[in-house]
Design an enzyme around this catalytic site. Sequence first.
Site, short mmCIF file in Angstrom:
data_model
loop_
_atom_site.label_atom_id
_atom_site.label_comp_id
_atom_site.label_asym_id
_atom_site.label_seq_id
_atom_site.Cartn_x
_atom_site.Cartn_y
_atom_site.Cartn_z
N GLY A 48 54.75 71.84 57.55
CA GLY A 48 54.08 70.54 57.59
C GLY A 48 54.54 69.57 58.65
N GLU A 102 60.83 65.68 57.84
CA GLU A 102 59.92 66.15 56.80
C GLU A 102 58.56 65.51 57.00
OE1 GLU A 102 59.22 68.09 54.51
OE2 GLU A 102 60.95 68.70 53.33
N ASP A 103 57.52 66.24 56.66
CA ASP A 103 56.17 65.66 56.71
C ASP A 103 56.00 64.62 55.62
OD1 ASP A 103 56.31 67.57 54.69
OD2 ASP A 103 54.41 68.54 55.19
N ASP A 106 57.39 63.78 48.28
CA ASP A 106 56.57 63.49 47.10
C ASP A 106 57.54 63.33 45.91
OD1 ASP A 106 54.50 63.35 45.28
OD2 ASP A 106 53.76 65.37 45.59
N LYS A 134 55.89 59.02 49.11
CA LYS A 134 55.13 58.53 47.95
C LYS A 134 56.13 57.91 46.96
CE LYS A 134 51.35 61.92 48.18
NZ LYS A 134 50.73 63.12 47.54
N ILE A 156 46.74 63.87 50.32
CA ILE A 156 46.29 63.67 51.69
C ILE A 156 46.41 64.97 52.51
CG2 ILE A 156 46.79 61.18 51.80
CD1 ILE A 156 49.35 62.39 53.42
N ASP A 162 48.43 70.16 54.76
CA ASP A 162 47.31 71.03 54.43
C ASP A 162 46.83 70.88 53.00
OD1 ASP A 162 49.71 72.34 53.33
OD2 ASP A 162 48.31 73.96 52.86
N ARG A 168 45.71 71.26 58.66
CA ARG A 168 46.93 70.93 59.41
C ARG A 168 46.62 70.50 60.84
NH1 ARG A 168 51.31 72.53 56.30
NH2 ARG A 168 51.11 74.50 55.17
P1 IMP Z 1 58.04 67.50 46.84
O1 IMP Z 1 58.98 68.66 46.75
O2 IMP Z 1 57.37 67.22 45.51
O3 IMP Z 1 58.64 66.25 47.44
O4 IMP Z 1 56.84 67.95 47.74
C1 IMP Z 1 56.98 68.13 49.08
C2 IMP Z 1 55.98 69.13 49.62
O5 IMP Z 1 54.75 69.14 48.88
C3 IMP Z 1 55.60 68.68 51.01
O6 IMP Z 1 56.48 69.23 51.96
C4 IMP Z 1 54.18 69.17 51.13
O7 IMP Z 1 54.18 70.50 51.59
C5 IMP Z 1 53.63 69.12 49.73
N1 IMP Z 1 52.86 67.87 49.49
C6 IMP Z 1 53.21 66.83 48.71
N2 IMP Z 1 52.25 65.88 48.69
C7 IMP Z 1 51.26 66.34 49.50
C8 IMP Z 1 49.98 65.80 49.89
O8 IMP Z 1 49.54 64.70 49.52
N3 IMP Z 1 49.25 66.58 50.74
C9 IMP Z 1 49.68 67.80 51.20
N4 IMP Z 1 50.86 68.33 50.84
C10 IMP Z 1 51.65 67.61 50.00
MG MG Z 2 56.56 70.34 53.80
#
Ligand code: IMP
Ligand code: MG
Length: 178
Positions: A48, A102-103, A106, A134, A156, A162, A168
Amino acid sequence: METVKLHDKTFKTSIPFAEIETSVIQLAQQINADYQGRKPLFLAVLNGSFMFAADLMKHICVDCEISFIKVASYHGVSSAGTVSELIGLTENIQNRDVIILEDIVDSGLTLEKVVGLINARKPSSVKVAALLLKPEAYKKSIPVDYVAFKIPNDFIVGYGLDYDGLGRNLKNIYKIEN
Ligand code: IMP
Ligand code: MG
C-alpha cells in the site's frame, strides 16, 4: 464529482491529488527538520505505501536510504495464534534511525506487528510516518509520529490503497459510496 467503480462498489473522490501532494510535502519538511545531520533508513511497508513512499522521498533532502518490507502472517505449528515475519529486510538496522512508511493505520494491528519486529533488531530509533490515520479505529498505543491525513472510519481506495486488489493505481483518494 468523479466516481469510480471497482468490483461491485462505487467510490467518489475524497482527497484530490493536489491536496495529497501538499500534505506529503509538509510531512517531508517536518522529517527534514527532525533528521538534520542524521541518515535515516526509511522502511516502506508494501504494497500500500509504494506511491506515498515515492512522492515523499522526492522531498526528503537529508542523506537517507530506503528499503521495502512486507509482513507475512502464518499460524505457528505448536502454539496458538498468528506468527508474523518481516520479509525483504536485508539491511542491518542495528544503530540506525528507522522511519516506517505506512499507507494507512486503521486498528493499528499491522503497525504494532511491524514495530515489534523492527525493534527486535535493535535500531537506535523508530518513528512512524503514515499517509492516513483513522483515529476512531486506532486501538494501539504506538505513537504515529507523522500523519498526512486523519480521516473518519470510511473505506477508501486509491493512491496505493486497494479494494480487493483494485484501485492502487488511482491518483486521487476515493471513499466508498453508501
Ligand atoms: P490495521 O492493521 O487495522 O491498522 O490495518 C492496516 C491495513 O489494512 C492497511 O495497511 C491496509 O492494507 C488495510 N486498510 C485499512 N483501512 C483501509 C481502507 O480504508 N482502504 C484500504 N485498505 C485499508
Ligand atoms: Mg498496508
